[in-house]
Design an enzyme around this catalytic site. Structure first.
Site, PDB file in Angstrom:
ATOM      1  N   LEU A   1      33.735  54.550  28.669  1.00  0.00           N
ATOM      2  CA  LEU A   1      33.957  53.920  27.307  1.00  0.00           C
ATOM      3  C   LEU A   1      32.694  53.365  26.732  1.00  0.00           C
ATOM      4  O   LEU A   1      31.869  52.813  27.574  1.00  0.00           O
ATOM      5  CB  LEU A   1      35.124  52.902  27.322  1.00  0.00           C
ATOM      6  CG  LEU A   1      35.493  52.183  26.181  1.00  0.00           C
ATOM      7  CD1 LEU A   1      36.321  53.057  25.179  1.00  0.00           C
ATOM      8  CD2 LEU A   1      36.101  50.855  26.366  1.00  0.00           C
TER       9      LEU A   1
ATOM     10  N   ASP B   1      42.370  39.873  14.268  1.00  0.00           N
ATOM     11  CA  ASP B   1      42.555  38.490  13.438  1.00  0.00           C
ATOM     12  C   ASP B   1      43.661  37.870  13.820  1.00  0.00           C
ATOM     13  O   ASP B   1      44.870  38.372  14.411  1.00  0.00           O
ATOM     14  CB  ASP B   1      42.589  39.209  12.103  1.00  0.00           C
ATOM     15  CG  ASP B   1      42.691  37.828  10.974  1.00  0.00           C
ATOM     16  OD1 ASP B   1      41.963  37.060  11.166  1.00  0.00           O
ATOM     17  OD2 ASP B   1      43.181  38.359   9.965  1.00  0.00           O
TER      18      ASP B   1
ATOM     19  N   HIS C   1      41.393  31.447  20.179  1.00  0.00           N
ATOM     20  CA  HIS C   1      40.140  32.406  20.359  1.00  0.00           C
ATOM     21  C   HIS C   1      40.159  32.462  21.750  1.00  0.00           C
ATOM     22  O   HIS C   1      39.881  33.981  22.283  1.00  0.00           O
ATOM     23  CB  HIS C   1      38.839  31.698  19.892  1.00  0.00           C
ATOM     24  CG  HIS C   1      38.819  31.266  18.560  1.00  0.00           C
ATOM     25  ND1 HIS C   1      39.192  32.609  17.464  1.00  0.00           N
ATOM     26  CD2 HIS C   1      38.557  30.320  17.675  1.00  0.00           C
ATOM     27  CE1 HIS C   1      39.195  31.914  16.210  1.00  0.00           C
ATOM     28  NE2 HIS C   1      38.645  30.733  16.347  1.00  0.00           N
TER      29      HIS C   1
END
Ligand code: IPE
Ligand code: IPE
Ligand code: MG
Length: 236
Positions: A127, A16, A33
């Protein structure tokens, strides 16, 4: 007795503060962004280095569809670019990609890319990167309840057989261990419809920095904070 401190198997992140990061610099929100994509790369590498098995990133919520069309478009464009640019890296880094959320609401082009990369990386083991896209925990829980109801009506299960484990197996995160650590950047202390079922016992760490400023060292610090916590799971 709590369990001894160890590296979290699963870290979930609410990324955020991109808009506020851009605003502080007099830039359009989309630049925030875009800058956030670099933080994604850093955090992925930090997780691989630490031996974290699962990293779930909240990239776009069900509620984010209500943002102005121009911002939604910019976010979808950046997601496409991320997938184009990352496809090779994920493969090289031995990272498996998964996506959760209402994927059918995404543009077809994006869905095709996701399908291609998830299939191609399905056996990678360094991962598992789980992207939460058009994701809402309430929607996920409702969908699970609906599919269980359908199975019950069809006579495949009896309502008495519905327990925590069976319920979890109908969520999109079936097979993925619950997050041990939930990180939210930008200082906001709320969950915003993210993994409501799965974070029942996650340790929560709120970081003041905006997401585009989040670096590997910040991830290492949140893990250190996690290790200092005493997880009790309701026991003593
Ligand atoms: C997080 O940054 C990214 C998404 C929600 C897609 P925000 O866009 O929410 O940035 P702030 O919270 O307005 O600063
Ligand atoms: C949560 O952030 C969603 C993502 C990070 C993708 P928001 O910025 O949308 O959440 P609120 O509106 O502050 O609760
Ligand atoms: Mg926000």
């Amino acid at each position: 007795m709590g369990s001894p401190p160890e590296i979290p198997r699963h870290i979930a992140v609410i990324m955020d503060g991109n808009g506020r990061w851009a605003k502080e610099r007099g830039l359009p929100r989309r630049d925030g962004h875009r800058a956030g994509a670099e933080s994604v790369r850093e955090v992925m590498e930090a997780c691989i280095e630490l031996g974290v098995e699962y990293l779930t990133l909240y990239a776009f919520s069900s509620e984010n569809w209500s943002r102005p069309a121009s911002e939604v478009e910019a976010l979808m464009g950046l997601l496409d670019r991320f997938l184009d640019e990352k496809a090779k890296d994920l493969d090289k880094q031995n990272v498996r990609l998964l996506a959760i959320g209402q994927i059918d609401r995404l543009p077809q082009k994006t869905r095709d890319k996701l399908a291609r990369i998830t299939a191609h990386t399905a056996n990678h083991t360094a991962l598992t990167l789980v992207l939460a896209l058009s994701y809402g925990a309430r929607e996920e829980i409702v969908a699970a309840a609906r599919s269980l109801a359908e199975e019950a009506i069809a006579g495949k299960i009896s309502p008495a057989e519905i327990d925590n484990e069976r319920f979890a197996s109908h969520l999109q995160t079936a097979g993925i261990p619950d997050p041990d650590l939930l990180v939210r950047t930008s200082g906001e202390m709320r969950v915003s419809n993210f993994l409501l079922w799965q974070i029942s016992y996650a340790e929560i760490v709120i970081v003041k920095k905006f997401w585009p400023d989040f670096r590997q060292t910040d991830l290492f610090e949140t893990v250190e904070e996690y290790k200092r916590r005493h997880r009790r799971f309701g026991a003593l």
